[in-house]
Scaffold this motif. Structure first.
Motif, PDB file in Angstrom:
ATOM      1  N   UNK A 198       0.855  -1.179   0.000  1.00  0.00           N
ATOM      2  CA  UNK A 198       0.000   0.000   0.000  1.00  0.00           C
ATOM      3  C   UNK A 198       0.891   1.228   0.000  1.00  0.00           C
ATOM      4  N   UNK A 199       0.294   2.384  -0.214  1.00  0.00           N
ATOM      5  CA  UNK A 199       1.073   3.617  -0.242  1.00  0.00           C
ATOM      6  C   UNK A 199       1.308   4.069   1.193  1.00  0.00           C
ATOM      7  N   UNK A 200       2.392   3.608   1.778  1.00  0.00           N
ATOM      8  CA  UNK A 200       2.674   3.986   3.153  1.00  0.00           C
ATOM      9  C   UNK A 200       3.484   2.917   3.850  1.00  0.00           C
ATOM     10  N   UNK A 201       3.685   3.132   5.146  1.00  0.00           N
ATOM     11  CA  UNK A 201       4.458   2.197   5.964  1.00  0.00           C
ATOM     12  C   UNK A 201       3.543   1.511   6.961  1.00  0.00           C
ATOM     13  N   UNK A 202       3.750   0.201   7.141  1.00  0.00           N
ATOM     14  CA  UNK A 202       2.989  -0.523   8.151  1.00  0.00           C
ATOM     15  C   UNK A 202       3.859  -0.658   9.391  1.00  0.00           C
ATOM     16  N   UNK A 203       3.325  -0.219  10.540  1.00  0.00           N
ATOM     17  CA  UNK A 203       4.073  -0.347  11.791  1.00  0.00           C
ATOM     18  C   UNK A 203       3.322  -1.278  12.739  1.00  0.00           C
ATOM     19  N   UNK A 204       4.018  -1.801  13.750  1.00  0.00           N
ATOM     20  CA  UNK A 204       3.371  -2.704  14.701  1.00  0.00           C
ATOM     21  C   UNK A 204       3.618  -2.266  16.137  1.00  0.00           C
ATOM     22  N   UNK A 205       2.614  -2.482  16.991  1.00  0.00           N
ATOM     23  CA  UNK A 205       2.772  -2.261  18.420  1.00  0.00           C
ATOM     24  C   UNK A 205       3.371  -3.553  18.987  1.00  0.00           C
ATOM     25  N   UNK A 206       4.636  -3.516  19.460  1.00  0.00           N
ATOM     26  CA  UNK A 206       5.298  -4.769  19.865  1.00  0.00           C
ATOM     27  C   UNK A 206       4.549  -5.550  20.950  1.00  0.00           C
ATOM     28  N   UNK A 207       3.935  -4.863  21.909  1.00  0.00           N
ATOM     29  CA  UNK A 207       3.220  -5.579  22.976  1.00  0.00           C
ATOM     30  C   UNK A 207       2.055  -6.384  22.415  1.00  0.00           C
ATOM     31  N   UNK A 208       1.324  -5.762  21.483  1.00  0.00           N
ATOM     32  CA  UNK A 208       0.172  -6.455  20.902  1.00  0.00           C
ATOM     33  C   UNK A 208       0.625  -7.612  20.010  1.00  0.00           C
TER      34      UNK A 208
END
Length: 259
Positions: A135-145
């Motif tokens: 997709x047009x963008x960056x995917x980030x993650x919440x490490x705890x989740x």
């Protein structure tokens, strides 16, 4: 920050994806029980079918749920090789877990390792499947989740194997499948809540296939396979019954020949 909608297709995707996860789990767990009654090639085949069932059930659940996933401000495309890899990975890691459970010396260790393997398989599949998103963008993650989602997957897979391998009975078998299905679904949505997307709006064409071009047909094929296989397994007699039938037939033959 892109606004994400996990249910853009309404309640259809969560319900259908949960159903797929349950069918795959029910079939896979049933095969694992059959495998324990069998040996040799038959045992291996049951475990193999079980792994494919759970693996593809989990994969189908993930991508059917993904059909309802949309991000405001960008189209989504799926990287075809990575998506295919996530399916193979799902089946492969689940197979490691299922075979450990099937060939384990003691029920407790086999359930422990089997649950760990299967749970990690679910997680590996999920995050590979997510890596396939373009997709047009960056995917980030919440490490705890992310950690929570992996823990949910492992605990649930272990619970389902425990219900299947240690406690027996049709009611429990159904419960195990529902537990496993619920686990896979809750793991999925926990992992999805870990996602944050920072948009980089662009009009450039995205590589990959749309969900309807690729995900949907594959999900339909796997779904049909699961339902057909489930019907076949439900209708095919279990090993023990075969043996007693054969024994009864043998006795009848002996009686006829001596009469």
């Amino acid at each position: 920050m892109g606004h994400m909608d996990h249910f853009s297709a309404g309640w259809v995707t969560p319900v259908l994806s949960y159903a797929m996860a349950c069918v795959g789990s029910a079939l896979g767990l049933r095969c694992t029980v059959r495998a324990l009654e069998a040996d040799g090639a038959s045992k291996r085949n049951w475990l193999l079918l079980g792994s494919v069932a759970i693996g593809s059930g989990i994969w189908t659940m993930h991508f059917v749920a993904m059909l309802g996933f949309s991000v405001e401000g960008t189209p989504i495309r799926y990287d075809v090789p990575l998506t295919a890899l996530s399916l193979l990975m799902s089946i492969g890691v689940v197979a490691a877990g299922v075979f450990t459970a099937g060939y384990g010396r003691s029920r407790v260790t086999s359930v422990g390792f089997g649950g760990l393997g299967t749970g990690l398989g679910v997680a590996a599949m999920h995050y590979t499947g997510m890596a396939a998103l373009n997709l047009h963008g960056q995917v980030g993650y919440d490490p705890m989740l992310v950690i929570a989602s992996v823990a949910i997957a492992v605990v649930a897979a272990t619970a389902a194997l425990t219900l299947t391998l240690i406690v027996r009975g049709p009611v429990l078998a159904t419960a195990a499948a529902l537990v496993m299905g619920l686990a896979v679904s809750s793991m999925h949505y926990t992992a999805m809540y870990a996602v944050s997307i920072s948009l980089a709006p662009s009009s450039a064409a995205l590589p990959g296939a749309t969900a309807t071009e690729f995900i949907f047909p594959l999900a339909v094929v796997l779904g049909s396979f699961l339902f057909l296989a489930a019907a076949y397994v439900a209708l095919s007699p279990t090993g023990k019954r075969d043996e007693s039938a054969a024994a009864a037939e043998l006795l009848r033959q002996v009686e006829l020949s001596t009469a």
